[in-house]
Motif scaffolding. Structure first.
Motif, PDB file in Angstrom:
ATOM      1  N   ILE A  25       4.391 -37.111 -24.347  1.00 59.42           N
ATOM      2  CA  ILE A  25       2.960 -37.426 -24.502  1.00 59.42           C
ATOM      3  C   ILE A  25       2.685 -37.985 -25.893  1.00 59.42           C
ATOM      4  O   ILE A  25       2.002 -38.993 -26.061  1.00 59.42           O
ATOM      5  CB  ILE A  25       2.119 -36.164 -24.244  1.00 59.42           C
ATOM      6  CG1 ILE A  25       2.248 -35.725 -22.775  1.00 59.42           C
ATOM      7  CG2 ILE A  25       0.643 -36.417 -24.583  1.00 59.42           C
ATOM      8  CD1 ILE A  25       1.698 -34.345 -22.480  1.00 59.42           C
ATOM      9  N   LEU A  26       3.233 -37.348 -26.905  1.00 58.39           N
ATOM     10  CA  LEU A  26       2.976 -37.776 -28.281  1.00 58.39           C
ATOM     11  C   LEU A  26       3.696 -39.068 -28.636  1.00 58.39           C
ATOM     12  O   LEU A  26       3.366 -39.707 -29.633  1.00 58.39           O
ATOM     13  CB  LEU A  26       3.378 -36.660 -29.243  1.00 58.39           C
ATOM     14  CG  LEU A  26       2.599 -35.348 -29.073  1.00 58.39           C
ATOM     15  CD1 LEU A  26       3.105 -34.296 -30.042  1.00 58.39           C
ATOM     16  CD2 LEU A  26       1.098 -35.563 -29.244  1.00 58.39           C
ATOM     17  N   ALA A  27       4.675 -39.457 -27.821  1.00 57.74           N
ATOM     18  CA  ALA A  27       5.399 -40.709 -28.060  1.00 57.74           C
ATOM     19  C   ALA A  27       4.728 -41.904 -27.406  1.00 57.74           C
ATOM     20  O   ALA A  27       5.272 -43.020 -27.432  1.00 57.74           O
ATOM     21  CB  ALA A  27       6.836 -40.585 -27.542  1.00 57.74           C
ATOM     22  N   GLN A  28       3.529 -41.726 -26.837  1.00 58.59           N
ATOM     23  CA  GLN A  28       2.850 -42.824 -26.156  1.00 58.59           C
ATOM     24  C   GLN A  28       2.589 -43.994 -27.101  1.00 58.59           C
ATOM     25  O   GLN A  28       2.247 -43.811 -28.266  1.00 58.59           O
ATOM     26  CB  GLN A  28       1.527 -42.335 -25.573  1.00 58.59           C
ATOM     27  CG  GLN A  28       1.671 -41.381 -24.398  1.00 58.59           C
ATOM     28  CD  GLN A  28       2.360 -42.021 -23.211  1.00 58.59           C
ATOM     29  OE1 GLN A  28       1.862 -42.970 -22.614  1.00 58.59           O
ATOM     30  NE2 GLN A  28       3.533 -41.505 -22.876  1.00 58.59           N
ATOM     31  N   THR A  29       2.748 -45.200 -26.566  1.00 52.08           N
ATOM     32  CA  THR A  29       2.472 -46.393 -27.364  1.00 52.08           C
ATOM     33  C   THR A  29       0.981 -46.574 -27.612  1.00 52.08           C
ATOM     34  O   THR A  29       0.594 -47.304 -28.530  1.00 52.08           O
ATOM     35  CB  THR A  29       3.029 -47.647 -26.659  1.00 52.08           C
ATOM     36  OG1 THR A  29       2.502 -47.712 -25.323  1.00 52.08           O
ATOM     37  CG2 THR A  29       4.544 -47.595 -26.600  1.00 52.08           C
ATOM     38  N   PHE A  30       0.143 -45.943 -26.817  1.00 50.81           N
ATOM     39  CA  PHE A  30      -1.297 -45.916 -27.080  1.00 50.81           C
ATOM     40  C   PHE A  30      -1.573 -44.702 -27.956  1.00 50.81           C
ATOM     41  O   PHE A  30      -1.291 -43.563 -27.568  1.00 50.81           O
ATOM     42  CB  PHE A  30      -2.088 -45.825 -25.775  1.00 50.81           C
ATOM     43  CG  PHE A  30      -3.573 -45.741 -25.971  1.00 50.81           C
ATOM     44  CD1 PHE A  30      -4.307 -46.873 -26.268  1.00 50.81           C
ATOM     45  CD2 PHE A  30      -4.239 -44.518 -25.870  1.00 50.81           C
ATOM     46  CE1 PHE A  30      -5.680 -46.802 -26.459  1.00 50.81           C
ATOM     47  CE2 PHE A  30      -5.610 -44.432 -26.057  1.00 50.81           C
ATOM     48  CZ  PHE A  30      -6.327 -45.581 -26.358  1.00 50.81           C
ATOM     49  N   SER A  31      -2.138 -44.927 -29.117  1.00 48.86           N
ATOM     50  CA  SER A  31      -2.258 -43.856 -30.107  1.00 48.86           C
ATOM     51  C   SER A  31      -3.514 -43.011 -29.970  1.00 48.86           C
ATOM     52  O   SER A  31      -3.571 -41.889 -30.488  1.00 48.86           O
ATOM     53  CB  SER A  31      -2.213 -44.450 -31.523  1.00 48.86           C
ATOM     54  OG  SER A  31      -3.272 -45.381 -31.706  1.00 48.86           O
ATOM     55  N   GLY A  32      -4.532 -43.506 -29.292  1.00 49.61           N
ATOM     56  CA  GLY A  32      -5.806 -42.802 -29.243  1.00 49.61           C
ATOM     57  C   GLY A  32      -5.845 -41.697 -28.212  1.00 49.61           C
ATOM     58  O   GLY A  32      -6.648 -41.730 -27.277  1.00 49.61           O
ATOM     59  N   ILE A  33      -4.985 -40.710 -28.392  1.00 54.05           N
ATOM     60  CA  ILE A  33      -4.916 -39.611 -27.430  1.00 54.05           C
ATOM     61  C   ILE A  33      -5.100 -38.278 -28.137  1.00 54.05           C
ATOM     62  O   ILE A  33      -4.913 -38.152 -29.349  1.00 54.05           O
ATOM     63  CB  ILE A  33      -3.572 -39.598 -26.670  1.00 54.05           C
ATOM     64  CG1 ILE A  33      -2.414 -39.290 -27.630  1.00 54.05           C
ATOM     65  CG2 ILE A  33      -3.343 -40.895 -25.910  1.00 54.05           C
ATOM     66  CD1 ILE A  33      -1.106 -39.006 -26.925  1.00 54.05           C
ATOM     67  N   GLU A  34      -5.477 -37.290 -27.345  1.00 47.75           N
ATOM     68  CA  GLU A  34      -5.363 -35.896 -27.768  1.00 47.75           C
ATOM     69  C   GLU A  34      -4.598 -35.173 -26.667  1.00 47.75           C
ATOM     70  O   GLU A  34      -4.761 -35.470 -25.475  1.00 47.75           O
ATOM     71  CB  GLU A  34      -6.739 -35.262 -27.967  1.00 47.75           C
ATOM     72  CG  GLU A  34      -7.592 -35.176 -26.726  1.00 47.75           C
ATOM     73  CD  GLU A  34      -8.878 -34.370 -26.932  1.00 47.75           C
ATOM     74  OE1 GLU A  34      -9.071 -33.852 -28.048  1.00 47.75           O
ATOM     75  OE2 GLU A  34      -9.667 -34.259 -25.972  1.00 47.75           O
TER      76      GLU A  34
END
Length: 339
Positions: A25-34
């Motif tokens: 999850i934290l390796a996603q190329t989209f950075s705007g996550i929680e």
């Protein structure tokens, strides 16, 4: 499109796989996550692992709660989430690093949409893609009612998977339908939220291929224990499906619900036959005589292509001694080969 996404992860006794899940999850190329990790009173090392991730990455938030089951866990996560979209990942599964970015590329600004991907089933000795049967594309307006809403349940292969995972939901669709969730339902519980959310969507996107989600199929033995509470759970689920279809004004709701109920009953047949508990033949015959089952068998029946389901359905129609004995033998041979 730069929308923030909340990824909600219920956590319970998944210590061996949790780090892989959170890392993906934290390796996603989209950075705007929680990433919201919901420790559902797990008695193992999971609570400490969750806290360690929160210290390591500021995008991780942790809830510790008393054990209340899978549905209560993801509901708690949804309650504190802040994203425009909600994404659910089970803590023994993992996702490809481009999943969220690729799904957001198909999103719009309508505020009431579901972006649907497919998944890879990961087993001990093999993995394979599982593709929903609805054709890839964008469904809006009349196409939703004519091609999607009329067949969400009651088909042998789901047009749209009813798992809450491998999807992006506009948060409004989740928030407005939480009241449908019945915590007493512990089999097929995702229908409590996914079915009403889909029926409320103004836009549903079925992505082509999109096997970004990896579902870990954990099954150490194909010989299953008898679950004495399964039938009651299936009745609760049937009631909930009918309630949701009626509340949303779904087309062909009686037909859909009836076909789905008959498919659910096949699970109880497997439960009884594989469980082997004393009196299983008597219980199946009593099931066949139950008013709810008789009424369903008198209505429209689901189209069945899988040989196993055709055999099961024939036994449901006529649960005589020889059919039941033959079904028992077939499952014994099948399970023996799968060991």
């Amino acid at each position: 499109m730069k929308a923030r996404v909340s990824v909600i992860v219920p956590v319970y006794r998944t210590g061996p796989w949790l780090d892989r899940c959170v890392s993906s999850i934290l390796a996603q190329t989209f950075s705007g996550i929680e990433a919201i990790l919901v420790d559902d009173g797990s008695p193992d090392e999971c609570p400490a692992l969750c806290d360690a991730w929160a210290k390591r990455d500021e995008r991780v938030r942790v809830i510790h709660k008393e054990n209340g089951g899978l549905m209560s866990a993801w509901m708690a996560g949804a309650g504190i989430s802040e994203g425009d979209y909600l994404c659910f990942v089970d803590s023994d599964d993992w996702i490809d690093e481009r999943m969220i970015e690729e799904m957001l590329c198909a999103a719009s600004d309508c505020g009431r949409e579901v972006i649907c991907g497919n998944y890879v089933q990961e087993e001990k000795s093999r993995s394979f893609p599982v593709i929903q049967s609805l054709a890839p594309g964008i469904y809006e307006g009349e196409a939703l009612r004519e091609k999607v809403f009329c067949r969400l349940v009651g088909e042998e292969k789901r047009p749209v998977t009813l798992s809450r995972c491998m999807k992006l939901f506009s948060r409004t669709l989740i928030e407005e339908n939480l009241h449908f969730c019945n915590l007493a339902i512990v089999m097929g519980e995702d229908m409590n939220i996914t079915l009403p959310a889909l029926l409320d969507a103004e836009r549903i996107v079925i992505l082509p291929d999109a096997c970004y989600y990896h579902y870990l199929f954990l099954n150490s033995s194909m010989v299953h224990r008898y679950n004495p509470g399964l039938l009651e759970n299936l009745f609760l689920l049937d009631d909930k499906i009918r309630e949701i279809l009626a509340a949303k004004g779904a087309p062909d709701r009686e037909g859909q619900a009836n076909r789905e109920f008959l498919l659910l009953l096949l699970l109880e047949l497997k439960n009884q036959v594989r469980g082997g508990e004393k009196g299983w033949r008597r219980r199946l015959k009593e099931l066949r005589r139950a008013q709810r089952v008789r009424r369903a068998l008198e209505g429209e029946r689901p189209a069945l292509s899988a040989r196993e389901n055709r055999i099961l359905f024939g036994t449901l129609q006529r649960p005589d001694f020889w059919r039941l004995a033959g079904l028992k033998l077939l499952f014994w041979i099948y399970d023996l080969r799968k060991r």
